[in-house]
Design a protein around this motif. Structure first.
Motif, short mmCIF file in Angstrom:
data_model
loop_
_atom_site.label_atom_id
_atom_site.label_comp_id
_atom_site.label_asym_id
_atom_site.label_seq_id
_atom_site.Cartn_x
_atom_site.Cartn_y
_atom_site.Cartn_z
N TRP A 71 33.26 51.70 28.82
CA TRP A 71 32.43 52.50 29.52
C TRP A 71 32.29 53.82 29.06
CZ3 TRP A 71 31.47 56.78 32.62
CH2 TRP A 71 30.34 57.08 33.10
N ALA A 73 30.12 57.51 29.15
CA ALA A 73 28.74 58.02 29.67
C ALA A 73 27.40 58.10 28.51
CB ALA A 73 28.57 59.42 30.43
N THR A 74 28.14 58.33 27.39
CA THR A 74 27.22 58.98 26.30
C THR A 74 26.99 57.57 25.42
OG1 THR A 74 29.26 59.78 25.16
CG2 THR A 74 27.59 61.38 26.02
N PHE A 76 26.92 54.60 26.55
CA PHE A 76 26.77 53.36 27.49
C PHE A 76 25.02 52.95 27.32
CE2 PHE A 76 24.91 51.59 31.49
CZ PHE A 76 25.47 50.56 31.48
N THR A 77 24.30 54.34 27.50
CA THR A 77 22.78 54.25 27.75
C THR A 77 22.41 53.90 26.44
OG1 THR A 77 21.00 55.17 28.38
CG2 THR A 77 22.29 56.67 27.11
N ASP A 95 27.73 54.29 38.68
CA ASP A 95 26.52 53.82 38.21
C ASP A 95 25.78 52.59 38.71
OD1 ASP A 95 26.31 55.81 36.41
OD2 ASP A 95 26.56 54.71 34.85
N GLY A 98 22.53 52.83 40.66
CA GLY A 98 21.51 53.06 39.80
C GLY A 98 20.92 52.13 38.94
N LEU A 99 21.92 51.36 38.43
CA LEU A 99 21.54 50.39 37.11
C LEU A 99 20.88 49.08 38.26
CD1 LEU A 99 24.76 50.12 35.30
CD2 LEU A 99 22.75 50.62 34.58
N LYS A 193 34.87 67.95 29.18
CA LYS A 193 33.54 67.42 28.57
C LYS A 193 33.22 65.76 28.67
CE LYS A 193 33.76 66.97 23.90
NZ LYS A 193 34.44 66.94 22.70
N GLN A 410 26.38 61.48 37.91
CA GLN A 410 26.81 61.79 36.38
C GLN A 410 25.98 63.04 36.02
OE1 GLN A 410 29.55 60.64 34.76
NE2 GLN A 410 29.88 58.92 36.17
N GLU A 411 24.82 63.19 36.44
CA GLU A 411 23.91 64.17 35.82
C GLU A 411 24.63 65.54 36.56
OE1 GLU A 411 20.56 61.92 36.73
OE2 GLU A 411 19.43 63.12 35.35
N TYR B 271 19.89 64.24 21.68
CA TYR B 271 20.78 63.29 21.85
C TYR B 271 21.49 63.30 23.41
CZ TYR B 271 25.27 60.77 21.90
OH TYR B 271 26.37 60.09 22.27
N PHE B 275 20.67 60.38 25.66
CA PHE B 275 22.23 59.22 25.91
C PHE B 275 23.11 59.79 27.00
CE2 PHE B 275 20.92 58.45 21.48
CZ PHE B 275 20.28 57.40 21.55
N SER B 278 24.08 58.27 31.72
CA SER B 278 24.34 56.98 31.53
C SER B 278 23.58 55.72 32.32
CB SER B 278 26.01 56.52 31.89
OG SER B 278 25.96 56.98 33.28
N LEU B 279 22.56 56.53 33.23
CA LEU B 279 21.75 55.55 33.96
C LEU B 279 20.52 55.40 33.21
CD1 LEU B 279 22.65 56.22 37.51
CD2 LEU B 279 22.82 54.05 36.31
N TYR B 283 14.29 59.18 27.18
CA TYR B 283 13.84 58.94 25.90
C TYR B 283 12.45 59.68 25.52
CZ TYR B 283 17.51 55.54 26.16
OH TYR B 283 18.72 54.89 26.20
#
Lengths: 449, 314
Positions: A71, A73-74, A76-77, A95, A98-99, A193, A410-411, B271, B275, B278-279, B283
């Protein structure tokens, strides 16, 4: 004539494509794609493959296909949107809800409810995998509390006692200064990061007694700009610019900080308490170098340790057969070793025979008694340097464990990345202004979501 | 790519007869059959995704649940994002630095190499070598060079000449020039080869005539070489602008947009919209910004070619 060849090629291609898209191996078996960490040492891969073989022997109607997955973050989606995730994969606690709300994972609550330990989860842990109706759709497989990892060899070289690691943030600062001066390596380093900057900053905020959000009813209020957070950033600023004890790299993520720590370039850093397994299997850390202790907490009644964990879920695209097989795999691979003696022993024995780590500390997903019982079953197979982890294992249950922020986690972490980067790369960074802006941005985000 | 910019000699071209009947006559069907694979590939992998992106820019979607139509909301979201203007500034800064360093370097190198009589092939191969190195590998290599500790490769070299260690990628002011340096190194070889090829098209008599007129090296370059290369220079200029406006690889791999968003470019922002969360990314915003960037570049290119229409030939 080319056409027969072309037709044959087209048919062959169509057959291959059809086979790729099917859940049926062609011999009546249900094919389930399962997750294996990328970049593992051979011993860990062998141990994993052995567990797969044991499962397939016990379930001859299921064909497991391991697929590398970790997993991030960048990525996964993109994998989620592109439908390239394995059928069974893992996500962090942050997550889970949310998922589930977005229906991006399969509803396996019926199957999970039938598992014998379904009602025994630690309530704090279980919440991360529950839907709004209280049903468990994601299975908590591991929990962690943040810890302070340190390099015992650098401690010794710097004239510090590796058996008496820092227990306050002042001691962390002075140890970092001493390591930097005497060894030339970074005394203390921090992730900054890909949302990990926010993750660790939030951890330190908790440890100083702060919180990053306040929930009242449906409304979430961002509380990034607090005296505690300012104190955290000021201390980091001083370690970086006054002491110059944080090395020269201020753009670390989880993978690169693990790499540099294992390579002996970092004296101390904050990450999950069970990180030793990753450090060994992915970064080949020298066991003799490794030490871990509990996260120092400020003298504040609200100070606590940020904890999180990992959930196992099944892909939203899975059909009923794959869902059922997926939950069986979750039970077999991730859960049985925590609750069933034979499974725990078999798992530990398989790992130990392949020189994969056994016994790295974790927080219990059930209760402490179950965890202690499991440790007893597997004691003879433990091959990690447990005595070097006692500063952590002796004290980890004494610290108040706090869950991660729950809204747009995460945001908001992502918003904090540039804040900590600014403080570490700009001597004149205005901490107050940075936090004020970050809080306004986070509030806008919380209001929108 | 235009390699020879000399005006074509006028030739007598018989006027085509007005076409009658369907186009597939006279070999049209065969052409269509030969074209078909390429048409299918372009449709599936280029035009269809472009069409989908246009549709998606008016939708809110996570590509898993059903999409909902939101009109111009995504465009409004993007335009009100303060990070957009940071990204635009950073991209313009990158483009400017790349023009300042990256545009003249290949030209000077090509002119010098064309003057060399021996080992010209070797120099060409050496100049082209960085282009052959996979970009990700090149970036990893340069990350070692840019190690900000005093023992880093560049800092060690600076130490030899008494200059203090520089923070390179770890400093908001230095990070972007550092990216441009690597990007120039990585891309110069391709442009050098184009210039070298164009230079072979310059008639030797022109240089001889200039020499007879008493021109030195500098005047030959200024009055013969550059005017003959003008067409190629115009094309490489616009290609560089379009390329730098879409810079992604270097900031993504070197810095992830940091420190403190100082290397967040427009493409990196796109990007991130898509991306970084993660949830399920935004787009809609990502495609909206992509379309805006494409529109700006298209308008810029059109204006550029219109303004420079008469400049292509000497």
């Amino acid at each position: 004539m080319r056409s027969p060849i072309l037709v044959a090629a087209a048919l062959a291609a169509a057959t291959v494509l059809t086979a790729c898209g099917s859940d049926d191996a062609g011999d009546g078996k249900t094919v389930v794609k399962i997750a294996i960490d990328p970049g593992l040492e051979q011993g860990a891969v062998d141990a994993y493959n052995e567990r797969v073989a044991q499962f397939e022997k016990a379930h001859p109607d299921i064909d497991l296909r391991p697929q590398e997955y970790n997993w991030e973050a960048t990525t996964f989606t993109a994998q989620l949107a592109g439908g390239t995730l394995p059928d069974v994969f893992t996500v962090p606690f942050t997550d889970g809800r949310g998922l589930i709300e977005r229906k991006q994972v399969a509803d396996i609550s019926g199957l999970v409810a039938e598992l014998p330990y379904a009602k025994d989860f630690n309530p704090n842990v279980a919440d991360a995998g529950k839907a709004a109706d209280g049903k468990t759709q994601a299975v908590p497989i591991a929990a962690y509390g943040q810890a302070l990892h340190y390099n015992r060899t650098l401690f010794t070289q710097a004239g510090l006692d590796p058996d008496d690691p820092p227990s306050t943030w002042d001691e962390v600062r002075s140890a970092a200064r001493q390591i930097a001066r005497r060894t030339g390596q970074a005394g203390y380093a921090q992730m900054t990061k890909d949302n990990t900057g926010g993750w660790i900053l939030t951890t330190l905020d908790y440890a100083y007694g702060g919180r990053t959000e306040k929930i009242s009813g449906d409304r979430a209020e961002s509380t990034l700009d607090t005296p505690e957070m300012r104190a955290v950033l000021q201390d980091l600023h001083d370690m970086r610019w006054t002491d110059n004890s944080m090395g020269a790299n201020f753009l670390y993520d989880w993978g690169t900080i693990n790499q540099d720590f294992a390579a002996g370039r970092i004296g101390m850093y904050v990450s999950g308490g069970g990180n030793y397994g990753q450090l060994l299997t992915q970064n080949a850390v020298k066991p003799a170098d490794y030490g871990v202790t509990v996260l120092p907490l400020a003298d504040d009644e609200d100070a606590g340790v940020l904890g999180g964990g990992t959930l196992a879920v099944v892909s939203a695209n899975a059909d009923d057969a794959v869902k059922a097989a997926g939950v069986k795999w979750i039970d077999f691979y991730y859960m049985a070793k925590l609750t069933v003696q034979d499974a725990a022993v078999l798992d530990a024995k398989t790992l130990a025979e392949s020189d994969a780590p056994v016994g790295a500390p974790q927080l219990p997903v059930f209760d402490k008694a179950t965890y202690d019982e499991m440790l007893g079953w597997t004691a003879e197979y433990v091959n990690v340097p447990l005595e070097q982890m006692t500063p952590y294992t002796d004290n980890m249950f004494d610290q108040p464990l706090l869950t991660e922020p729950t809204r747009s986690t995460q945001e908001v972490y992502g918003l904090l990345d540039p804040v900590v980067q600014s403080v570490l790369t700009d001597r004149g960074a205005d901490i107050g202004a940075l936090l004020e802006q970050a809080q306004a941005d986070a509030q806008a985000l919380l209001d929108r979501n | 790519m235009i390699l020879d910019t000399r005006p074509a000699a006028p030739a007598h071209v018989p006027r085509a007869r007005p076409r009658r009947g369907p186009r597939i006559r006279g070999g049209g069907l065969a052409s269509l059959v030969f074209l078909l694979p390429m048409l299918v590939v372009f449709t599936v992998f280029s035009w269809l995704p472009i069409g989908q992106a246009v549709v998606m820019s008016f939708q809110q979607t996570n590509l898993v649940s059903d999409a909902t139509f939101v009109g111009l909301e995504n465009f409004r979201t993007v335009l009100s994002d303060p990070l957009l203007w940071t990204a635009v500034e950073n991209t313009l800064w990158f483009a400017f630095l790349a023009l300042l360093f990256g545009y003249p370097v290949p030209l000077v190198a090509a002119v010098l190499m064309s003057e060399v009589r021996r080992f010209r092939g070797l120099y060409g191969a050496l100049a082209y070598l960085p282009v052959v190195v996979p970009p990700v590998v090149a970036v990893l290599l340069w990350k070692f060079f840019y190690d900000a500790s005093p023992t880093g490769v560049f800092n060690t070299l600076l130490g030899y000449v008494g200059v203090d260690a520089l923070p390179w990628l770890q400093d908001a002011d230095l990070a972007m020039p550092a990216l441009v340096l690597e990007a120039t190194w990585a891309a110069a070889g391709g442009t050098i080869i184009i210039y070298l090829a164009a230079l072979t098209g310059v008639a030797p008599e022109l240089y001889e005539a200039a020499e007879i007129d008493g021109a030195g090296v500098w005047r030959k370059v200024w009055h013969v070489t550059l005017p003959r290369l003008r067409g190629v220079l115009l094309v490489t200029f616009i290609l560089q602008i379009i390329g730098t406006a879409q810079v992604f690889l270097e900031p993504f791999l070197f810095t992830g947009g940091g420190p403190a968003n100082s290397t967040t470019t427009i493409l990196l922002l796109i990007y991130d919209y898509a991306f970084a969360n993660s949830l399920g990314g935004d787009y809609g915003a990502a495609t909206a910004l992509s379309l805006m960037l494409a529109a700006v570049l298209a308008v810029f290119s059109a204006v550029y070619f219109r303004l420079t229409r008469g400049w292509g030939t000497s």
